[in-house]
Design a protein around this motif. Structure first.
Motif, short mmCIF file in Angstrom:
data_model
loop_
_atom_site.label_atom_id
_atom_site.label_comp_id
_atom_site.label_asym_id
_atom_site.label_seq_id
_atom_site.Cartn_x
_atom_site.Cartn_y
_atom_site.Cartn_z
N GLY A 1 23.87 -62.27 -47.23
CA GLY A 1 24.74 -62.86 -48.24
C GLY A 1 24.71 -62.11 -49.55
N ILE A 2 23.53 -62.03 -50.16
CA ILE A 2 23.43 -61.35 -51.45
C ILE A 2 23.62 -59.85 -51.28
N ARG A 3 23.20 -59.31 -50.14
CA ARG A 3 23.43 -57.88 -49.90
C ARG A 3 24.91 -57.57 -49.84
N GLY A 4 25.66 -58.47 -49.20
CA GLY A 4 27.11 -58.26 -49.15
C GLY A 4 27.73 -58.27 -50.53
N LEU A 5 27.27 -59.19 -51.39
CA LEU A 5 27.78 -59.23 -52.76
C LEU A 5 27.38 -57.98 -53.52
N LYS A 6 26.14 -57.52 -53.31
CA LYS A 6 25.69 -56.31 -54.00
C LYS A 6 26.49 -55.09 -53.56
N GLU A 7 26.74 -54.99 -52.26
CA GLU A 7 27.52 -53.84 -51.78
C GLU A 7 28.96 -53.92 -52.27
N ARG A 8 29.50 -55.14 -52.33
CA ARG A 8 30.86 -55.29 -52.85
C ARG A 8 30.90 -54.87 -54.32
N ALA A 9 29.89 -55.28 -55.09
CA ALA A 9 29.82 -54.88 -56.49
C ALA A 9 29.68 -53.38 -56.63
N ALA A 10 28.93 -52.77 -55.71
CA ALA A 10 28.71 -51.32 -55.78
C ALA A 10 29.99 -50.54 -55.56
N THR A 11 30.99 -51.13 -54.90
CA THR A 11 32.24 -50.41 -54.68
C THR A 11 32.96 -50.10 -55.98
N VAL A 12 32.64 -50.85 -57.05
CA VAL A 12 33.24 -50.58 -58.35
C VAL A 12 32.18 -50.19 -59.38
N GLY A 13 31.02 -49.75 -58.89
CA GLY A 13 29.96 -49.30 -59.78
C GLY A 13 29.20 -50.41 -60.45
#
Length: 378
Positions: free
Chosen positions: A321-333
């Protein structure tokens, strides 16, 4: 039969031929196989560094040159070659400075019995450091590849959602709307009360199906984002409050923030996921969404006054769950910060907005086939 070890490639910075010969004799007596080159001047030393060496052995006092300066040259080149300092007389302060600056060891010329073991130890330690550097680089490369894959999957999921929403709009939505018109036409021409009642029931079912299609399309592709992130978050907070009965406030310091491509969708999906988790697990009575822009960083905080997260919940939160949010956030730096306690939970999305941040493909801005305003036309 034991394998023959390759010779140690030794660069000896020494201006005294006699001292050089003494050091080499000590190594031969110790049975150490060396392939040595002696240099005396700074220029010759710098030129020799262009070739690979297993170890550098350096005198301290040289003409217009010192062993510490030689060590500095080696470290400026970011070389991991072990460096042993040898001197006829070296003070404790100088020795400490040399070790602090990266020297592997230091020896006195009148006591070279430790030279061979010192060389062997320094080379072994250097090989260990090199192996660690290689391992760290390989691990970093592997993590970058995994992050790239995760970002690709996130974007692929959004693109697939976009395609499914388009198909629902074009096929299912169009068919339901046509069916609604046909049923309405039939209903106007019927006189039998029983038939009119059945047709009206069918109209109600179709209306419910159209409403469900709109809801599904919005979950797949939030058309409200076309109006901007602030209206989208306001709508999301309002819908959450209506559906859950939990008070949800939205506050912002910027009504129309200028955001790079991809950032609004990431912020919206983060809020959407956080609110979903709050409704399922938090048992909160109050929720707030705070959007701010300070120091070139966009921050979106979703907080609640619920039961908080236990140690088991936090361990679970560190999974997909949180990893998915972190990776999603990483797509925009960007990045995600999560904190929780007895007074509730806070999740913060932070995205730097300098030039180039967030410039990735955003399915919410894919207008290759349709006018975005048409998506909400059902």
């Amino acid at each position: 039969m034991s394998a023959v070890l390759p010779p140690v490639r030794l660069l000896h910075l020494e201006d005294s031929e006699a001292d050089h010969a003494l050091a080499m004799a000590q190594l031969r007596r110790a049975g150490l196989n060396v392939q040595v080159e002696r240099v005396e001047t700074r220029d010759d030393f710098v030129a020799a560094l262009a070739r690979p060496w297993d170890l550098i052995l350096s005198d301290f006092n040289l003409p217009c040159f010192t062993g510490l300066q030689a060590l500095e040259i080696v470290r400026e080149r970011a070389a991991l070659v072990p460096f042993i300092l040898v001197s006829g007389e070296i003070g404790e302060d100088t020795a400490v400075e040399a070790m602090r600056n990266g020297a592997s060891d230091y020896l006195l010329k009148n006591n070279l019995a430790r030279l061979a073991p010192a060389i062997e130890h320094a080379i072994t330690a250097s090989e260990t450091r090199r192996a660690k550097v290689r391992s760290d680089l390989e691990l970093q490369a592997s993590q970058e590849r995994l992050s790239e894959l995760a970002r690709h999957l996130q974007l692929s999921v959004e693109a697939e959602r976009n395609a499914i929403a388009r198909e629902i709009h074009d096929d299912v939505g169009g068919s339901l709307t046509a069916l609604k018109f046909d049923l309405h036409w039939i209903n106007q021409r019927l006189t039998a009360p029983e038939l009119k009642q059945r047709v009206q029931s069918a109209l109600d079912t179709v209306a419910h199906a159209i409403e469900s299609s709109q809801r599904i399309m919005h979950n797949l592709r939030p058309a409200i984002l076309e109006q901007g992130l602030v209206p989208a978050l306001q709508w999301l907070a309002g819908r959450f409050e209506r559906r859950s009965g939990v008070a949800c406030a939205f506050r912002t310091s910027h009504e129309k923030p200028q955001l790079a491509l991809g950032v609004p969708l990431v912020a919206y999906r983060t809020a959407q996921e956080a609110l979903t988790n709050i409704s399922k697990h938090a048992m909160a009575t109050r929720v707030s969404l705070d959007l701010s822009l300070t120091g070139g960083v966009l921050s979106l905080e979703i907080s609640d006054n619920g039961r908080g997260l236990s140690a088991e919940d936090l361990a679970k939160a560190q999974s997909f769950g949180i990893r998915g949010l972190k990776e999603r956030a990483a797509t925009v730096g960007g990045w995600i910060d999560l904190s929780s306690g007895p007074g509730g939970t806070s999740l913060i999305l932070s995205v730097p907005l300098e030039d180039g941040a967030g410039r990735l493909f955003d399915p919410a801005h894919d207008d290759r086939e349709h006018d975005p305003s048409a998506w909400a036309s059902l």
